[in-house]
Write a protein that holds these residues in place. Sequence first.
Motif, PDB file in Angstrom:
ATOM      1  N   UNK A  93      40.733  37.381  34.208  1.00  0.00           N
ATOM      2  CA  UNK A  93      40.046  38.577  34.679  1.00  0.00           C
ATOM      3  C   UNK A  93      39.035  38.139  35.722  1.00  0.00           C
ATOM      4  N   UNK A  94      38.917  38.912  36.791  1.00  0.00           N
ATOM      5  CA  UNK A  94      38.018  38.570  37.892  1.00  0.00           C
ATOM      6  C   UNK A  94      36.927  39.619  37.988  1.00  0.00           C
ATOM      7  N   UNK A  95      35.681  39.206  37.756  1.00  0.00           N
ATOM      8  CA  UNK A  95      34.543  40.112  37.880  1.00  0.00           C
ATOM      9  C   UNK A  95      33.761  39.718  39.128  1.00  0.00           C
ATOM     10  N   UNK A  97      30.860  40.476  42.105  1.00  0.00           N
ATOM     11  CA  UNK A  97      29.658  41.174  42.527  1.00  0.00           C
ATOM     12  C   UNK A  97      29.422  40.822  43.986  1.00  0.00           C
ATOM     13  N   UNK A 128      40.005  43.104  35.997  1.00  0.00           N
ATOM     14  CA  UNK A 128      38.674  42.673  36.353  1.00  0.00           C
ATOM     15  C   UNK A 128      37.764  43.829  36.649  1.00  0.00           C
ATOM     16  N   UNK A 129      36.767  43.548  37.448  1.00  0.00           N
ATOM     17  CA  UNK A 129      35.739  44.536  37.750  1.00  0.00           C
ATOM     18  C   UNK A 129      35.148  44.183  39.103  1.00  0.00           C
ATOM     19  N   UNK A 130      34.687  45.198  39.809  1.00  0.00           N
ATOM     20  CA  UNK A 130      34.105  44.953  41.118  1.00  0.00           C
ATOM     21  C   UNK A 130      32.878  45.842  41.256  1.00  0.00           C
ATOM     22  N   UNK A 131      31.787  45.262  41.712  1.00  0.00           N
ATOM     23  CA  UNK A 131      30.567  46.039  41.877  1.00  0.00           C
ATOM     24  C   UNK A 131      29.754  45.448  43.017  1.00  0.00           C
ATOM     25  N   UNK A 140      32.664  35.827  38.789  1.00  0.00           N
ATOM     26  CA  UNK A 140      32.695  35.510  37.359  1.00  0.00           C
ATOM     27  C   UNK A 140      34.137  35.665  36.887  1.00  0.00           C
TER      28      UNK A 140
END
Lengths: 324, 324
Positions: A93-95, A97, A128-131, A140
């Motif tokens: 998983x790719x987080x 920022x 993952x997540x992107x912000x 992360x």
Amino acid sequence: VGDTISALGERALIERIRARIPKPPPWVIVGAGDDAAVLEPERNTVEVITTDALVEGVHFDEAFVSPADVGHKALAVNLSDLAAMGAAPRAALLSLMLPAAWPVAHLDALLDGMLDLAGRARICLVGGNITRSPGPLIVDVTATGTVHRRRILLRSGARAGDELYVTGSLGGAAAGLSELRADPSGMSAASARYRRPEPRTRFGMLLGRNRAARACVDLSDGLADGVRQIGEASGLGAVIDAHALPLGPGVAGLNDALSGGEDYELLFTVSPKLRRRLGGVRRLAHDLPVTMIGRMTSERTFLLEQHGRTEPLPVGFEHFAAPR
Amino acid sequence: VGDTISALGERALIERIRARIPKPPPWVIVGAGDDAAVLEPERNTVEVITTDALVEGVHFDEAFVSPADVGHKALAVNLSDLAAMGAAPRAALLSLMLPAAWPVAHLDALLDGMLDLAGRARICLVGGNITRSPGPLIVDVTATGTVHRRRILLRSGARAGDELYVTGSLGGAAAGLSELRADPSGMSAASARYRRPEPRTRFGMLLGRNRAARACVDLSDGLADGVRQIGEASGLGAVIDAHALPLGPGVAGLNDALSGGEDYELLFTVSPKLRRRLGGVRRLAHDLPVTMIGRMTSERTFLLEQHGRTEPLPVGFEHFAAPR
């Protein structure tokens, strides 16, 4: 120069990343795009899971590490943790920022570096997540792997008398970082060691499968730190032979090899009786040097032997103490 | 006022966190402390995995969100994603990026908030990572859960004619954020909705187990966004009845309910023929309101009915467009 992160927006960025991910294998029941990923567990194995982040200004400096380097390295440090457990990589998983003013072209390059390594290591990006980040770029990664239950490599399995071995060479990443600080465009072998560490995925899996090692860690904070990790977890000490240490490219002195971080080699212990098993692993991993550098002791002290004299092993790198 | 993060150092911080983690269940073969955690998969289930980060200055402001709130919320948003898939929570990894000058007492409070929710939701903290941040506080959580393969809730399962339902109430978090911006010490019901969202873990599991819902998402970016997520994934449109929307505490107008983020309610579709199954779920979750708010349509438009008139459904919250 093209769009920035904030001009594109979250949804478009997620689509941009999804479009780059290769077709997932059948065990990925739901990949990136829903609220979460859904994975079919692998039979007769246990799951290994780890997370590690790269933070701009702490773990890297954009002056001499490219976005592709950051993408490679953020995955590599997690693969290195899996290797240290003897696990086969599976899902990541790719987080992300991202600073709002970051160019989208940099995101593409970051993915180039990460997906290239992911393909070679056979790990599948499943979500993952992107912000936005109000400051530093942060990458992360969470990585999962699988290993047969009795093949897990722990830090705590060493016994007194075990021989200590290390893969590859030591101190190259620290030497490379020094070089890059002096010349940010440096392309030496040492700088490559710092920018693109190669996780010892295959070697870790072979060590576990062949039950050749009793204890194992990966070297993120220097050899001296790794030796202490195994020693403390196993209730032992160790003596290291300074003359045996395989110095990496550009390494002038022992300090980089002992206390320099980010080599991402594997440090492991082998029972002298099981040296033959290690021989088998070495033949299978024929292009990777493996060096005996010391032994574990029942006395709980950490020592360095040099020129016939014995001194305390220095301490390793501390993340909170000094920026790299 | 006590120590700061940098005074304590990485190892001591990790030990401080480990000491707070309750004794893990037997399926945690290796917990926090080695290179990675090792988990025994749960039989006859598939694994659900998700990651979500809270970034200071983007997702929260320390002026009106306490460290304990941040700890709660960082886990809650991940539990909400698991709930939206119908999954039972299992294991979490905590990746912390801490400003060097942050007080250690704040870290303790963050863990209080997170571990309290973790205990109630029966999710086990099995590892993580800790590093310095040169700027904002960042709390990045990865959560895993389990679900029977045929009980997974997806966004894409809706059909034309399905009724749309929502748990709890809408807009309270947005109203609470407005209140807190005016009065950072505000302790209203709305501010609690913003600071301590309650993930709908049990309801999501019941929806999945009883096969009562055809599609489901959690509402992180507003109702209008959630409706579009289900519609676009299912190749459908929807009509929402403005008068039916259950407005949360402190919500004055429709805008907070439609476009306000962070309610973390579940939005799901139900076949009119399977309303009885939903009735069973509602009886089991007796204290949680569930409201029918519209229906899915074969025409791919998103509409809002109000005072007998129909207008386009507004768009949702975009993370990159505006800070909260």
